[in-house]
Design an enzyme around this catalytic site. Structure first.
Site, mmCIF file in Angstrom:
data_model
loop_
_atom_site.group_PDB
_atom_site.id
_atom_site.type_symbol
_atom_site.label_atom_id
_atom_site.label_comp_id
_atom_site.label_asym_id
_atom_site.label_seq_id
_atom_site.Cartn_x
_atom_site.Cartn_y
_atom_site.Cartn_z
ATOM 1 N N ARG A 142 0.865 -1.191 0.000
ATOM 2 C CA ARG A 142 0.000 0.000 0.000
ATOM 3 C C ARG A 142 0.896 1.234 0.000
ATOM 4 O O ARG A 142 2.117 1.143 0.133
ATOM 5 C CB ARG A 142 -1.017 -0.015 1.146
ATOM 6 C CG ARG A 142 -0.656 -0.633 2.453
ATOM 7 C CD ARG A 142 0.401 0.052 3.251
ATOM 8 N NE ARG A 142 0.182 1.477 3.390
ATOM 9 C CZ ARG A 142 1.125 2.342 3.628
ATOM 10 N NH1 ARG A 142 2.390 1.948 3.772
ATOM 11 N NH2 ARG A 142 0.870 3.633 3.741
ATOM 12 N N GLY A 143 0.255 2.411 -0.110
ATOM 13 C CA GLY A 143 1.027 3.650 -0.274
ATOM 14 C C GLY A 143 1.107 3.939 -1.771
ATOM 15 O O GLY A 143 1.428 3.035 -2.567
ATOM 16 N N ALA A 144 0.799 5.186 -2.141
ATOM 17 C CA ALA A 144 0.610 5.513 -3.555
ATOM 18 C C ALA A 144 1.795 5.116 -4.463
ATOM 19 O O ALA A 144 1.598 4.408 -5.457
ATOM 20 C CB ALA A 144 0.277 7.001 -3.685
ATOM 21 N N ARG A 166 -7.576 0.137 -6.627
ATOM 22 C CA ARG A 166 -7.667 1.241 -5.662
ATOM 23 C C ARG A 166 -7.854 2.539 -6.448
ATOM 24 O O ARG A 166 -6.949 2.965 -7.173
ATOM 25 C CB ARG A 166 -6.410 1.298 -4.778
ATOM 26 C CG ARG A 166 -6.234 0.018 -3.949
ATOM 27 C CD ARG A 166 -5.406 0.228 -2.720
ATOM 28 N NE ARG A 166 -6.078 1.035 -1.727
ATOM 29 C CZ ARG A 166 -5.460 1.559 -0.667
ATOM 30 N NH1 ARG A 166 -4.163 1.361 -0.486
ATOM 31 N NH2 ARG A 166 -6.132 2.282 0.206
ATOM 32 N N ASP A 225 -2.033 10.973 -1.998
ATOM 33 C CA ASP A 225 -2.471 9.946 -2.947
ATOM 34 C C ASP A 225 -2.875 10.541 -4.284
ATOM 35 O O ASP A 225 -2.812 9.878 -5.313
ATOM 36 C CB ASP A 225 -3.638 9.145 -2.369
ATOM 37 C CG ASP A 225 -3.121 8.221 -1.294
ATOM 38 O OD1 ASP A 225 -2.958 8.682 -0.147
ATOM 39 O OD2 ASP A 225 -2.819 7.056 -1.614
ATOM 40 N N ASN A 248 -5.365 12.516 0.731
ATOM 41 C CA ASN A 248 -4.454 11.658 1.507
ATOM 42 C C ASN A 248 -5.300 10.896 2.519
ATOM 43 O O ASN A 248 -6.523 11.092 2.616
ATOM 44 C CB ASN A 248 -3.366 12.504 2.187
ATOM 45 C CG ASN A 248 -2.255 11.643 2.767
ATOM 46 O OD1 ASN A 248 -1.724 10.753 2.095
ATOM 47 N ND2 ASN A 248 -1.896 11.867 4.021
ATOM 48 N N LYS A 249 -4.670 10.054 3.284
ATOM 49 C CA LYS A 249 -5.352 9.189 4.250
ATOM 50 C C LYS A 249 -6.388 9.941 5.079
ATOM 51 O O LYS A 249 -6.147 11.070 5.504
ATOM 52 C CB LYS A 249 -4.287 8.557 5.154
ATOM 53 C CG LYS A 249 -4.786 7.626 6.219
ATOM 54 C CD LYS A 249 -5.690 6.524 5.702
ATOM 55 C CE LYS A 249 -5.062 5.702 4.603
ATOM 56 N NZ LYS A 249 -6.046 4.913 3.832
#
Ligand code: MRU
Length: 364
Positions: free
Chosen positions: A55-57, A98, A244, A254-255
């Site tokens: 995970r993580g862009a 995603r 993101d 973002n998150k």
């Protein structure tokens, strides 16, 4: 420091290509279990992305590019046009895993474009793999550059707050927000990092706290609810987060929870920085409200560590990201310099290939 390698035992990376498969750290088990996962097909890579094993862009962009290479490797096609259409279908499936992080689509488009040069199917396979490896290598370099551009923005002796994980685990290098934090810590500018735990999936507690501990960077874990409280106590000097998707005018997805942190930072007069490679900027969008926000399973909210914490049948909404409007952002730290407001102008200069002048350096 090369922390993305040292993190475990000096041999493992967040993800690595092993000749015929993609191996990645299954991030769901961290910090208690460090397990490698092997993806030998494009379908397995798509599942790993969907399930947050990777995970993580930036990391999902690189993983998806390798996924495409795997799809190409196993594609049953005798002509080049057939091959291209199989790979295009794989790219669409990967992109659907995603929806918010634009790096995913950006990496897939870039890898697909490599096929424009293909002369036959085998050549196409080789080009896909080479494109994925180039992306991998570039992401590592981007993180270093982001760290170098961002570190001087951190005043000496700072206490820095970060949200989610924009570190080595979210990239294939030292991280974006954590790239800045690592570089600033290396330059003696950071006293302490405050780490938001980041409900519901706890990327802060499980991943960021773990990365910082591995590097020996002083870190304090706080609940998400405590961030504004610590700002009010004067325990935070600056905020740095990842992204993101960033629109052409600088609105940042973002998150979930990032927006609240930005509002609290503004209320306390604290600078709020975003660190991200230019591949995170979606120049086709202006208004952040147009960014698609991924809605994830209600289980992430109703359970904690596999234990149910809410009554059965309760209605749940679980947006994985929120959007912080550009007006709350002091600067966007990229691999080609720090974009300052007006972001529409500064980001478009970066897009045009300009390198922006560095920030005013506060001596350590
Ligand atoms: O759902 P996740 O864990 O993929 O969300 C990650 C984030 O929001 C990060 O801050 C972002 O992707 C930047 S990673 C360098």
């Amino acid at each position: 420091m090369n922390s993305h390698v040292h993190i475990i035992d000096g041999t493992l990376d967040t993800l690595r290509w092993v000749g015929d498969a993609l191996e990645l750290i299954d991030q769901r088990g961290l910090p208690t279990q460090v397990r490698m996962d092997r993806c030998a097909t494009v379908g397995e890579v798509a599942r790993a992305i969907r399930e947050l094993r990777v995970r993580g862009a930036p990391a999902i962009g690189v993983a998806a590019a390798y996924g495409l290479a795997l799809g190409g490797l196993h594609a049953r096609a005798s002509t080049l046009p057939e091959f291209v259409s199989v790979v295009r279908c794989d790219a669409d499936n990967l992109a659907a895993t995603r929806p918010t992080a634009v790096n995913l689509r950006w990496a897939l488009d870039r890898t697909m474009r490599a096929l424009d040069e293909a002369t036959d199917v085998d050549h196409g396979r080789a080009l896909l793999l080479r494109a994925a490896q180039e992306l991998h290598c570039e992401d590592e370099q981007n993180c270093r550059a982001i760290g170098a551009y961002g570190a001087p923005l951190i005043p000496p002796g700072s206490r820095v707050l970060t949200h989610c994980n924009a570190g080595a685990l979210a990239t294939t290098g030292i991280g974006t927000a954590l790239g800045v934090i690592r570089a600033a810590y290396g330059a003696g500018r950071i006293r302490e990092v405050l780490v938001d735990e980041t409900r519901p999936v706890l990327q802060g507690a499980r991943l960021t706290a773990w990365e910082l501990a591995q590097d020996g960077i002083p870190a304090t874990l706080i609940t998400d609810n405590a961030a504004a409280h610590f700002m009010k106590l004067g325990r935070v000097d600056v905020v740095v987060v990842g992204a993101d998707r960033i629109t052409a005018r600088g609105d940042v997805a973002n998150k979930i929870g990032t927006y609240g942190v930005a509002l609290a930072a503004r209320a306390h007069g604290l600078p709020f920085y975003v660190a991200a490679p230019l591949g995170t900027v979606d120049f086709s969008l202006t208004d952040g409200d147009a960014i698609p926000i991924e809605e994830r399973s209600s289980d992430e909210v109703t359970t904690l560590g596999g234990v149910r914490i809410a009554p059965h049948g309760i209605a749940v909404e679980n947006p994985a990201f929120d959007v912080t409007p550009a007006r709350f952002i002091a600067g966007i730290i990229t691999e080609r310099g720090v974009a300052l407001p007006d972001f529409a102008e500064s980001l478009s200069r970066l897009r045009a290939g300009e390198t922006l002048p560095g920030p005013v350096i506060v001596p350590a």
